[in-house]
Scaffold this motif. Structure first.
Motif, mmCIF file in Angstrom:
data_model
loop_
_atom_site.group_PDB
_atom_site.id
_atom_site.type_symbol
_atom_site.label_atom_id
_atom_site.label_comp_id
_atom_site.label_asym_id
_atom_site.label_seq_id
_atom_site.Cartn_x
_atom_site.Cartn_y
_atom_site.Cartn_z
ATOM 1 N N GLN A 78 4.289 -0.828 1.796
ATOM 2 C CA GLN A 78 3.415 -1.811 2.457
ATOM 3 C C GLN A 78 4.170 -2.596 3.526
ATOM 4 O O GLN A 78 3.683 -2.786 4.634
ATOM 5 C CB GLN A 78 2.891 -2.798 1.429
ATOM 6 C CG GLN A 78 1.385 -2.832 1.350
ATOM 7 C CD GLN A 78 0.925 -3.444 0.038
ATOM 8 O OE1 GLN A 78 1.659 -4.205 -0.593
ATOM 9 N NE2 GLN A 78 -0.273 -3.115 -0.367
ATOM 10 N N GLU A 79 5.385 -3.006 3.184
ATOM 11 C CA GLU A 79 6.177 -3.783 4.150
ATOM 12 C C GLU A 79 6.435 -2.974 5.423
ATOM 13 O O GLU A 79 6.339 -3.480 6.535
ATOM 14 C CB GLU A 79 7.513 -4.206 3.517
ATOM 15 C CG GLU A 79 7.360 -5.325 2.507
ATOM 16 C CD GLU A 79 8.661 -5.662 1.785
ATOM 17 O OE1 GLU A 79 8.584 -6.407 0.792
ATOM 18 O OE2 GLU A 79 9.743 -5.183 2.193
ATOM 19 N N MET A 116 4.643 -0.417 6.558
ATOM 20 C CA MET A 116 3.391 -0.179 7.298
ATOM 21 C C MET A 116 2.943 -1.431 8.046
ATOM 22 O O MET A 116 2.464 -1.340 9.180
ATOM 23 C CB MET A 116 2.307 0.323 6.343
ATOM 24 C CG MET A 116 2.629 1.710 5.810
ATOM 25 S SD MET A 116 1.339 2.420 4.801
ATOM 26 C CE MET A 116 0.124 2.846 6.053
ATOM 27 N N GLU A 117 3.110 -2.580 7.412
ATOM 28 C CA GLU A 117 2.721 -3.833 8.092
ATOM 29 C C GLU A 117 3.579 -4.072 9.329
ATOM 30 O O GLU A 117 3.091 -4.449 10.382
ATOM 31 C CB GLU A 117 2.846 -5.024 7.129
ATOM 32 C CG GLU A 117 1.646 -5.128 6.200
ATOM 33 C CD GLU A 117 1.903 -6.073 5.028
ATOM 34 O OE1 GLU A 117 2.819 -6.912 5.103
ATOM 35 O OE2 GLU A 117 1.174 -5.929 4.022
ATOM 36 N N ARG A 123 5.336 0.560 -3.908
ATOM 37 C CA ARG A 123 4.152 0.134 -3.128
ATOM 38 C C ARG A 123 4.513 -1.014 -2.199
ATOM 39 O O ARG A 123 4.102 -1.051 -1.051
ATOM 40 C CB ARG A 123 3.027 -0.321 -4.069
ATOM 41 C CG ARG A 123 2.072 0.793 -4.377
ATOM 42 C CD ARG A 123 0.813 0.311 -5.086
ATOM 43 N NE ARG A 123 0.514 1.242 -6.140
ATOM 44 C CZ ARG A 123 0.870 1.117 -7.408
ATOM 45 N NH1 ARG A 123 1.505 0.036 -7.807
ATOM 46 N NH2 ARG A 123 0.593 2.046 -8.285
ATOM 47 N N GLN A 124 5.306 -1.952 -2.720
ATOM 48 C CA GLN A 124 5.751 -3.079 -1.880
ATOM 49 C C GLN A 124 6.595 -2.563 -0.711
ATOM 50 O O GLN A 124 6.426 -2.987 0.434
ATOM 51 C CB GLN A 124 6.554 -4.070 -2.728
ATOM 52 C CG GLN A 124 6.980 -5.300 -1.940
ATOM 53 C CD GLN A 124 7.916 -6.202 -2.737
ATOM 54 O OE1 GLN A 124 7.868 -6.248 -3.969
ATOM 55 N NE2 GLN A 124 8.776 -6.923 -2.038
ATOM 56 N N GLN A 165 -4.031 3.139 3.048
ATOM 57 C CA GLN A 165 -3.576 1.862 3.626
ATOM 58 C C GLN A 165 -3.789 1.809 5.135
ATOM 59 O O GLN A 165 -3.973 0.751 5.702
ATOM 60 C CB GLN A 165 -2.082 1.637 3.328
ATOM 61 C CG GLN A 165 -1.746 1.400 1.887
ATOM 62 C CD GLN A 165 -2.403 0.150 1.330
ATOM 63 O OE1 GLN A 165 -3.270 0.218 0.473
ATOM 64 N NE2 GLN A 165 -2.015 -1.009 1.837
ATOM 65 N N SER A 166 -3.699 2.977 5.777
ATOM 66 C CA SER A 166 -3.860 2.972 7.239
ATOM 67 C C SER A 166 -5.309 3.226 7.645
ATOM 68 O O SER A 166 -5.596 3.434 8.822
ATOM 69 C CB SER A 166 -2.924 4.003 7.890
ATOM 70 O OG SER A 166 -3.171 5.277 7.353
ATOM 71 N N ASN A 186 12.723 1.979 0.284
ATOM 72 C CA ASN A 186 12.685 1.241 1.541
ATOM 73 C C ASN A 186 14.132 0.914 1.909
ATOM 74 O O ASN A 186 14.831 0.202 1.179
ATOM 75 C CB ASN A 186 11.848 -0.035 1.357
ATOM 76 C CG ASN A 186 11.744 -0.848 2.630
ATOM 77 O OD1 ASN A 186 12.694 -0.909 3.413
ATOM 78 N ND2 ASN A 186 10.603 -1.496 2.825
ATOM 79 N N TYR A 230 -1.649 7.404 -0.511
ATOM 80 C CA TYR A 230 -1.525 5.941 -0.406
ATOM 81 C C TYR A 230 -1.438 5.518 1.067
ATOM 82 O O TYR A 230 -2.083 4.566 1.495
ATOM 83 C CB TYR A 230 -0.288 5.481 -1.179
ATOM 84 C CG TYR A 230 -0.070 3.982 -1.146
ATOM 85 C CD1 TYR A 230 -0.796 3.142 -1.992
ATOM 86 C CD2 TYR A 230 0.847 3.413 -0.263
ATOM 87 C CE1 TYR A 230 -0.603 1.771 -1.945
ATOM 88 C CE2 TYR A 230 1.027 2.049 -0.220
ATOM 89 C CZ TYR A 230 0.310 1.237 -1.066
ATOM 90 O OH TYR A 230 0.486 -0.130 -1.016
#
Ligand SMILES: NC(=O)c1ccc[n+]([C@@H]2O[C@H](COP(=O)([O-])OP(=O)(O)OC[C@H]3O[C@@H](n4cnc5c(N)ncnc54)[C@H](OP(=O)(O)O)[C@@H]3O)[C@@H](O)[C@H]2O)c1
Length: 296
Positions: A286-287, A289-290, A282-283, A238-239, A189, A234
Motif C-alpha cells: 500500500q505504501e 502504491m500510494e 499489505r502495508q 488497489q489500483s 518493501n 491485490y
C-alpha cells in the motif's frame, strides 16, 4: 557525539535508493553513497581504495547481480558480482574496525519443509543466481569481518523495476493476465528493510550486548504468506484496474532459472535478537502504491 560513518554500495538499486531516501532522518549517521559508476565492486583495487581511504564504521553492500534468468547465460558475471566481489570487500575491510551488512536471498533455501524457513535449514540453491548468492554469504561467514547477513525475498520498492510496477502497468494495458499461483512467499518493501538495517545498526552502537548478535545471518521479509497471483490480484484491486488475473501453475510459465515453490521465511530470529518492526506485506504494498500514485 561522533557520527556513525556508513558507506552504501550499489546505491542505485532498489534497496540502495531506499537508503538514500531515508538517510536524512538519521542525523547521527553520515553516509557516502557509491553507485556502480562510482565503485565497481568487482574491481579489487577500486574497492580497497574506496573502503580504506575513508574508514567506515559500516559498509552496507546493496550491489548485486539480480537478473535471475539472465544469470543462467552470464554465469561468470553473476559469480563475479555476487561472490567474488564479496572477497574484494572483505579483503579491503581486513584489519579495519568496520562492520559489514550484506543481503542474500530466499533462493538459497529452495526446499519445502512445510513451515516457515529457518536460518538453520538446509540450503539447496537451484540456478546460477541462487548459487552465487549462497557462495557470497558463505565466503563472508568464513572471514573475521563482523557481518550482518540478511536473506530477504520478493523485494519491491518505488524505485527500480519490480513486480508491483509491472502489475500496475499491465493493469492499464491488458484486460487479462496469467500469474503463477503455486509459489508462496511474502514481498519485502525495500524501505522497510532499509529502516530495519539502520535500526539494527543503531541498537548495536548503543547496546554492546548486541555486537555478537550483529555478526550473524537472519531472514527478513514483510509478514504474511501469499502467492504471486494473490499479490497481482491485490495490486489490481488497489489500483482499481479491471484487468482480470487468472491463476496458473509454474509449469505453465517456464523460466530459464527455477523458482522456489516455498519462499516463506521465519522472522523469529531477527525479531528475538533486535527490537524491529516487521510490517505486514499489505502495508508494504500500500505504501509503495500510494507513493507511486502521488507521483503520477
Ligand atoms: N530484487 C529481489 O527480488 C531480491 C530478492 C531477494 C534478495 N535480493 C537481494 O537484495 C539485495 C538488493 O537487491 P535489489 O532489489 O536492490 O537489487 P537491484 O535493484 O538489482 O540493485 C542492485 C544494484 O547493484 C548494482 N551493481 C551491479 N553490479 C555492480 C557492480 N559490479 N558494482 C557495483 N554495483 C553493481 C546494480 O547496478 P546496475 O543496475 O547498473 O547493474 C544495481 O544498482 C541484493 O543482494 C539481492 O540479491 C533481492
Amino acid at each position: 557525539m561522533k557520527k556513525i560513518k556508513i558507506a552504501v554500495l550499489g546505491a542505485n538499486g532498489q534497496l540502495g535508493q531506499e537508503f538514500r531516501y531515508i538517510h536524512a532522518s538519521y542525523e547521527y549517521m553520515s553516509f557516502d553513497f557509491f553507485d556502480k559508476n562510482a565503485l565497481d565492486i568487482t574491481d579489487p583495487n577500486a574497492v580497497k581504495i574506496a573502503l580504506t581511504t575513508t574508514v567506515y564504521d559500516y559498509v552496507i553492500n546493496c550491489a548485486a547481480y539480480t537478473a535471475v534468468d539472465k544469470a543462467e547465460n552470464e554465469q561468470s558475471l553473476c559469480f563475479a558480482i555476487n561472490n567474488l566481489a564479496c572477497i574484494n570487500i572483505t579483503d579491503a575491510l581486513h584489519g579495519l574496525d568496520t562492520r559489514l551488512v550484506h543481503f542474500s536471498s530466499d533462493y538459497v533455501y529452495h526446499t519445502y519443509p512445510g513451515f516457515p524457513l529457518q536460518e538453520t535449514d538446509v540450503t539447496a540453491p537451484q540456478g546460477i543466481y541462487a548459487q552465487s548468492k549462497l557462495q557470497g554469504e558463505e565466503h563472508i561467514r568464513t572471514t573475521s569481518i563482523p557481518a550482518l547477513i540478511i536473506r530477504t525475498s520478493w523485494v519491491v520498492s518505488v524505485f527500480g523495476h519490480n513486480f508491483v510496477k509491472t502489475m500496475i502497468r499491465l493493469g492499464k494495458e491488458k484486460s487479462e493476465i496469467n500469474v503463477v499461483n503455486d509459489q508462496y512467499g511474502a514481498p519485502t518493501n525495500a524501505r522497510h528493510l532499509a529502516k530495519v538495517v539502520l535500526e539494527i545498526i543503531t541498537q548495536t552502537e548503543t547496546n554492546s550486548d548486541l555486537i555478537q548478535a550483529f555478526n550473524d545471518t537472519y531472514n527478513f521479509a514483510n509478514e504474511g504468506i501469499i502467492t504471486w497471483y494473490d499479490l497481482a490480484q491485490y495490486i489490481m484491486k488497489q489500483s482499481l484496474s479491471n484487468c482480470k488475473v487468472f491463476p496458473i501453475p509454474t509449469t505453465a510459465y517456464p523460466t530459464p532459472a527455477k523458482r522456489p515453490h516455498w519462499s516463506v521465511m521465519s522472522k523469529k530470529k531477527i525479531n528475538n535478537a533486535f527490537q524491529i518492526d516487521t510490517p505486514h506485506w499489505r502495508q508494504g504494498i500500500q505504501e509503495i502504491m500510494e507513493e507511486l500514485a502521488s507521483k503520477d
